[in-house]
Enzyme design. Sequence first.
Site, PDB file in Angstrom:
ATOM      1  N   ASP A 136      -0.777  -0.556   6.081  1.00 46.13           N
ATOM      2  CA  ASP A 136      -0.293   0.101   7.499  1.00 46.13           C
ATOM      3  C   ASP A 136      -1.937  -0.163   8.236  1.00 46.13           C
ATOM      4  O   ASP A 136      -1.662   0.268   9.336  1.00 46.13           O
ATOM      5  CB  ASP A 136      -0.273   1.573   7.112  1.00 46.13           C
ATOM      6  CG  ASP A 136      -1.410   2.486   6.518  1.00 46.13           C
ATOM      7  OD1 ASP A 136      -2.265   1.599   6.031  1.00 46.13           O
ATOM      8  OD2 ASP A 136      -1.589   3.603   6.515  1.00 46.13           O
TER       9      ASP A 136
ATOM     10  N   ASP B 243      -7.461  -1.397   4.876  1.00 42.31           N
ATOM     11  CA  ASP B 243      -6.926  -2.353   3.968  1.00 42.31           C
ATOM     12  C   ASP B 243      -7.022  -3.841   4.519  1.00 42.31           C
ATOM     13  O   ASP B 243      -6.389  -4.797   3.915  1.00 42.31           O
ATOM     14  CB  ASP B 243      -5.295  -1.984   3.568  1.00 42.31           C
ATOM     15  CG  ASP B 243      -4.521  -1.713   4.363  1.00 42.31           C
ATOM     16  OD1 ASP B 243      -3.485  -0.891   4.108  1.00 42.31           O
ATOM     17  OD2 ASP B 243      -4.578  -2.160   5.530  1.00 42.31           O
TER      18      ASP B 243
ATOM     19  N   ASP C 215       0.721  -1.169  -0.014  1.00 42.23           N
ATOM     20  CA  ASP C 215       0.084   0.087   0.039  1.00 42.23           C
ATOM     21  C   ASP C 215       0.897   1.170   0.082  1.00 42.23           C
ATOM     22  O   ASP C 215       2.015   1.282   0.416  1.00 42.23           O
ATOM     23  CB  ASP C 215      -0.915  -0.091   1.173  1.00 42.23           C
ATOM     24  CG  ASP C 215      -1.956   0.969   1.301  1.00 42.23           C
ATOM     25  OD1 ASP C 215      -2.576   1.322   0.365  1.00 42.23           O
ATOM     26  OD2 ASP C 215      -1.935   1.631   2.359  1.00 42.23           O
TER      27      ASP C 215
HETATM   28  P1  ADP Z   1      -3.962   4.586  -0.065  1.00 41.43           P
HETATM   29  O1  ADP Z   1      -4.194   3.752  -0.924  1.00 41.43           O
HETATM   30  O2  ADP Z   1      -2.826   5.531  -0.706  1.00 41.43           O
HETATM   31  O3  ADP Z   1      -3.623   4.181   1.389  1.00 41.43           O
HETATM   32  P2  ADP Z   1      -6.710   5.290   0.375  1.00 41.43           P
HETATM   33  O4  ADP Z   1      -7.177   4.229  -0.111  1.00 41.43           O
HETATM   34  O5  ADP Z   1      -6.637   5.251   2.119  1.00 41.43           O
HETATM   35  O6  ADP Z   1      -5.128   5.699   0.037  1.00 41.43           O
HETATM   36  O7  ADP Z   1      -7.312   6.729   0.020  1.00 41.43           O
HETATM   37  C1  ADP Z   1      -7.254   7.064  -1.418  1.00 41.43           C
HETATM   38  C2  ADP Z   1      -7.600   8.471  -1.578  1.00 41.43           C
HETATM   39  O8  ADP Z   1      -8.793   8.737  -0.904  1.00 41.43           O
HETATM   40  C3  ADP Z   1      -6.558   9.394  -0.950  1.00 41.43           C
HETATM   41  O9  ADP Z   1      -5.406   9.660  -1.702  1.00 41.43           O
HETATM   42  C4  ADP Z   1      -7.232  10.648  -0.643  1.00 41.43           C
HETATM   43  O10 ADP Z   1      -7.362  11.493  -1.725  1.00 41.43           O
HETATM   44  C5  ADP Z   1      -8.722  10.217  -0.416  1.00 41.43           C
HETATM   45  N1  ADP Z   1      -9.095  10.015   1.054  1.00 41.43           N
HETATM   46  C6  ADP Z   1      -8.938   8.813   1.632  1.00 41.43           C
HETATM   47  N2  ADP Z   1      -9.634   8.864   2.781  1.00 41.43           N
HETATM   48  C7  ADP Z   1      -9.287  10.245   3.188  1.00 41.43           C
HETATM   49  C8  ADP Z   1      -9.680  11.200   4.296  1.00 41.43           C
HETATM   50  N3  ADP Z   1      -9.554  10.565   5.600  1.00 41.43           N
HETATM   51  N4  ADP Z   1      -9.448  12.376   4.200  1.00 41.43           N
HETATM   52  C9  ADP Z   1      -9.413  12.934   3.019  1.00 41.43           C
HETATM   53  N5  ADP Z   1      -9.198  12.244   1.931  1.00 41.43           N
HETATM   54  C10 ADP Z   1      -9.087  10.817   1.852  1.00 41.43           C
HETATM   55 MG    MG Z   2      -3.889   3.146   3.166  1.00 42.35          MG
END
Ligand code: ADP
Ligand code: MG
Length: 589
Positions: free
Chosen positions: A484, A488, A290
């Site tokens: 993390d 996920d 991730d």
């Molecule tokens: P990653 O795969 O990088 O861990 P996530 O799947 O958790 O990212 O989130 C994907 C996208 O959704 C982030 O890049 C962000 O743009 C948006 N996002 C997710 N959670 C949040 C949050 N709590 N606040 C703001 N934006 C969020």
């Molecule tokens: Mg993540």
Amino acid sequence: MNEAYLPYIMLAVYLAAAFPILKKAVRNIRYGEIFDENFLMCVASIGAMILGEYVEGIAVMVLYRLGEYLQDKAVDRSRASISALMDIRPDYANVERDGELVRVSPEELEAGTIITIKPGERVPADGIVTEGSSSLDTSAITGESLPRDAAPGSEVYSGTINLQSVLKVRVTAPASESTAARILDLVENAVSRRAKAEKFITKFARYYTPSVCGAAALLAVIPPLFFKQAWSVWVKRGLIFLVVSCPCALIISIPLGFFAGIGAASSRGILVKGGNYLEALTKVDTLVFDKTGTLTRGVFSVSSVEPAEGVRAEDLIELAAYAESYSDHPISRSLADSFAGEIDSSLVSEAEEIAGMGVRAVVKGRTISCGNLRLMESLGLSPDSSDIAGTAVYVAEDGRYMGRIIISDEIKSDSADAMKALKAQGLKKLVMLTGDRKPIADKVAAELGLDEVYSELLPQDKVDITKQLKKELPEKRILGFVGDGINDAPVLAASGLGIAMGGMGSAAAVEAADIVLMNDRPSDVATAVKIAKKTMRIIYEDIGFSLFVKLGVLLLAALGHANMWLAIFADVGVCMIAVLNSMRALRVK
Ligand code: ADP
Ligand code: MG
């Protein structure tokens, strides 16, 4: 002394030496476990006594017991060194009562209690610093020798040691749910999750010992009965068979090897929940990471604030910080940190997380949505999405666009080295999955030299891609996932081996993963692979060496070229060597 007394004296000596083993054998027969090593030893030594080979009969027992004693010592020693690593159970907590500090047991602490931790004391519970600042030695938990700073607002974990000055801490979880308790639990249970190699040995022993007994009986009986050979010669060869074939080298050394490997890993802040996962680590071909919080620090700094017409920048930040205040997502934590004021959580309700998109919450009676472009589009908004250098968090209030905050993250300092090390260890494919935008994802992937990168994913997409990558693997090879622990869990479950970062404080990650990295360092994945490979190599050495020597001596015995002394070496000596070899798994560079 009259020669006629000799057998009786020998018998007395024999019984003195053999009594505990005879007792064990009889007890096990009563439990239905007839063919164990005690039984083998008893039959062999009693047979030798009957044949008048007193010294050898007694020697079998004396040396067998000496071997057992030395093995116990070795096992105790490695257990002790693992427990010493795990010596993190706190003894007491200081609580103020009627203006005076009293010592109470950590079990009595509840969430909300204020405790005082003096310099040199072990932190008795997980909590948040309310007063004082100091640095903490977290090595017992993380294996990391650099102290961590603690100041009001920072989290502290049970099992760490306060190094400098008095801290007052508000307890956040009862002792049974603390970091220290969870780690101890994990390590104690690890032994029960057995690797295939270990299960194989147990199964093997179940068939092996009776087969050997049968073979020994045939060897003793057939030549004299059918080929007119001397009984004494062949019965003795049969007895030698029994001694050689004792399986204890494997039964003791294999579990000990896994235990030592798990201990070695935990001393580096890598918690492996069972021997089976060490084994799995050596079979990983594809490793999926991730991005946010795993390869990158997950600590975002605000690079610009771009409010919509008529909105003040401070108000935009405040709205975002409030809306995000209930989430554990790295973006949320970072936004909360960048807000200077105090968050009054009574003003926030109905907070919900929209995985892969953002959050929604009712703040002061208005519905605030905070997240990526996709979230805005789901509200029918199409804000300015022109080129930006970082990740944009868009904010809407009751469906009205309020502006965006551009934040950016950094790659962890050891990510690049970790990828190199993993490649050097023979991993075939390193992949990154992220919900973040393509330009950012591609940049990170290029910098780290990853083989594949998938971006702008929703949590379900991550699961689908993981399953697809898994299908592409050759048989018996494994896909590992490193995340993390924030949203996920489904991918962790879909992968063959789940590795979670951030064991400190993140209960969900510790629960869902097979391996937990307490230090949040991608390079620890490489360390874990190294420890796993070393452990498995040692295990296979033990198996190979024991079987080789034993089969060799069995062959010699059948041909009449082995005596009882060689047989005893093939049993006790081999076992000692295998046990000592297993203990090498404890040491990591
Ligand atoms: P990653 O795969 O990088 O861990 P996530 O799947 O958790 O990212 O989130 C994907 C996208 O959704 C982030 O890049 C962000 O743009 C948006 N996002 C997710 N959670 C949040 C949050 N709590 N606040 C703001 N934006 C969020
Ligand atoms: Mg993540």
